[in-house]
Design a protein around this motif. Structure first.
Motif, PDB file in Angstrom:
ATOM      1  N   LEU A   1       0.777  -1.177   0.091  1.00  0.00           N
ATOM      2  CA  LEU A   1       0.008  -0.125   0.169  1.00  0.00           C
ATOM      3  C   LEU A   1       0.992   1.313   0.029  1.00  0.00           C
ATOM      4  CD1 LEU A   1      -2.717  -0.922   2.604  1.00  0.00           C
ATOM      5  CD2 LEU A   1      -2.914  -1.115  -0.079  1.00  0.00           C
ATOM      6  N   PHE A   2       2.201   1.280   0.305  1.00  0.00           N
ATOM      7  CA  PHE A   2       3.024   2.412   0.612  1.00  0.00           C
ATOM      8  C   PHE A   2       2.928   3.185  -0.810  1.00  0.00           C
ATOM      9  CE2 PHE A   2       6.902   4.485   0.592  1.00  0.00           C
ATOM     10  CZ  PHE A   2       6.791   5.454   1.609  1.00  0.00           C
ATOM     11  N   PRO A   3       3.184   2.464  -2.044  1.00  0.00           N
ATOM     12  CA  PRO A   3       3.309   3.414  -3.241  1.00  0.00           C
ATOM     13  C   PRO A   3       1.940   4.128  -3.551  1.00  0.00           C
ATOM     14  CG  PRO A   3       3.770   1.106  -3.967  1.00  0.00           C
ATOM     15  CD  PRO A   3       3.228   1.184  -2.388  1.00  0.00           C
ATOM     16  N   LYS A   4       0.650   3.778  -3.161  1.00  0.00           N
ATOM     17  CA  LYS A   4      -0.520   4.516  -2.963  1.00  0.00           C
ATOM     18  C   LYS A   4      -0.274   5.758  -2.274  1.00  0.00           C
ATOM     19  CE  LYS A   4      -3.735   0.860  -4.050  1.00  0.00           C
ATOM     20  NZ  LYS A   4      -4.873   0.209  -3.572  1.00  0.00           N
ATOM     21  N   LEU A   5       0.168   5.495  -0.819  1.00  0.00           N
ATOM     22  CA  LEU A   5       0.612   6.740  -0.039  1.00  0.00           C
ATOM     23  C   LEU A   5       1.760   7.576  -0.641  1.00  0.00           C
ATOM     24  CD1 LEU A   5      -0.087   8.052   2.697  1.00  0.00           C
ATOM     25  CD2 LEU A   5       1.684   6.588   3.749  1.00  0.00           C
ATOM     26  N   GLU A   6       2.585   7.258  -1.026  1.00  0.00           N
ATOM     27  CA  GLU A   6       3.759   8.315  -1.633  1.00  0.00           C
ATOM     28  C   GLU A   6       3.072   8.947  -2.840  1.00  0.00           C
ATOM     29  OE1 GLU A   6       8.389   8.039  -2.958  1.00  0.00           O
ATOM     30  OE2 GLU A   6       7.303   6.245  -2.841  1.00  0.00           O
ATOM     31  N   GLU A   7       2.221   8.286  -3.622  1.00  0.00           N
ATOM     32  CA  GLU A   7       1.753   8.902  -4.835  1.00  0.00           C
ATOM     33  C   GLU A   7       0.895  10.014  -4.309  1.00  0.00           C
ATOM     34  OE1 GLU A   7      -1.701   7.770  -8.083  1.00  0.00           O
ATOM     35  OE2 GLU A   7      -0.261   6.152  -7.728  1.00  0.00           O
ATOM     36  N   TRP A   8       0.055   9.709  -3.630  1.00  0.00           N
ATOM     37  CA  TRP A   8      -0.768  10.880  -2.977  1.00  0.00           C
ATOM     38  C   TRP A   8       0.073  12.085  -2.265  1.00  0.00           C
ATOM     39  CZ3 TRP A   8      -0.665  12.243   2.206  1.00  0.00           C
ATOM     40  CH2 TRP A   8      -1.514  13.397   2.651  1.00  0.00           C
ATOM     41  N   MET A   9       0.905  11.577  -1.663  1.00  0.00           N
ATOM     42  CA  MET A   9       2.122  12.607  -0.987  1.00  0.00           C
ATOM     43  C   MET A   9       2.638  13.514  -2.080  1.00  0.00           C
ATOM     44  SD  MET A   9       4.425  10.725   1.555  1.00  0.00           S
ATOM     45  CE  MET A   9       3.801   9.924   3.320  1.00  0.00           C
ATOM     46  N   ARG A  10       3.099  13.045  -3.210  1.00  0.00           N
ATOM     47  CA  ARG A  10       3.554  13.893  -4.279  1.00  0.00           C
ATOM     48  C   ARG A  10       2.587  14.786  -4.882  1.00  0.00           C
ATOM     49  NH1 ARG A  10       8.653  12.546  -4.581  1.00  0.00           N
ATOM     50  NH2 ARG A  10       9.263  10.625  -4.063  1.00  0.00           N
ATOM     51  N   ALA A  11       1.143  14.160  -4.944  1.00  0.00           N
ATOM     52  CA  ALA A  11       0.150  14.806  -5.857  1.00  0.00           C
ATOM     53  C   ALA A  11      -0.342  15.950  -5.077  1.00  0.00           C
ATOM     54  CB  ALA A  11      -1.010  13.843  -5.744  1.00  0.00           C
TER      55      ALA A  11
END
Length: 144
Positions: free
Chosen positions: A119-129
């Motif tokens: 699930l970490f890639p989804k969280l990191e993608e949100w952080m960058r967005a």
């Protein structure tokens, strides 16, 4: 003979209410927030405790993605509180999309960097967005 087609799991609309936090978790490098989750058909809300990993999630968001540092101790406390809450809110959304709350009345969500690494890639993608939006909030609300 008629063939059965697999049915998709029903999509629920959850009502998520922030309860308390962030708190420092004993014996762990994490802060936690508690949430109540309810949906139609449940008699009582369910509880979700969300841990925000200090090194793997909070520092990544604050220093690497946002590039925010400095400020007075009070500003740092407000910044930590704000970012922890934003990360915890997003982790709740990600975990609810997995229907994990449907299987238990109490859910503990630990750091994605270690425990739920898928699930970490989804969280990191949100952080960058949301980084520009969060930077603006930090500038206006905290003054950094």
């Amino acid at each position: 003979m008629a063939e059965k087609t697999p049915q998709a799991a029903p999509q629920y609309v959850y009502d998520v209410t922030f309860s308390v936090g962030p708190f420092r978790e004993p014996n762990a490098e994490a802060l936690s927030c508690d949430f109540f989750v309810n949906r139609k058909g449940w008699l009582i809300p369910r509880v979700m405790r969300v841990w925000v990993d200090l090194k793997g999630e909070l520092e990544l968001f604050q220093h690497t993605i946002l590039g925010v540092s400095g400020g007075s101790p009070g500003q740092q406390l407000k910044l930590t509180h704000m970012l922890t809450r934003k990360i915890a809110d997003q982790k709740v959304k990600i975990v609810l999309a997995e229907d994990r709350i449907e299987k238990s009345s109490e859910v503990l969500v630990k750091g994605f960097a270690e425990h739920d690494s898928h699930l970490f890639p989804k969280l990191e993608e949100w952080m960058r967005a949301v980084k520009d939006q969060v930077r603006e909030e930090i500038r206006t609300q905290i003054g950094l």
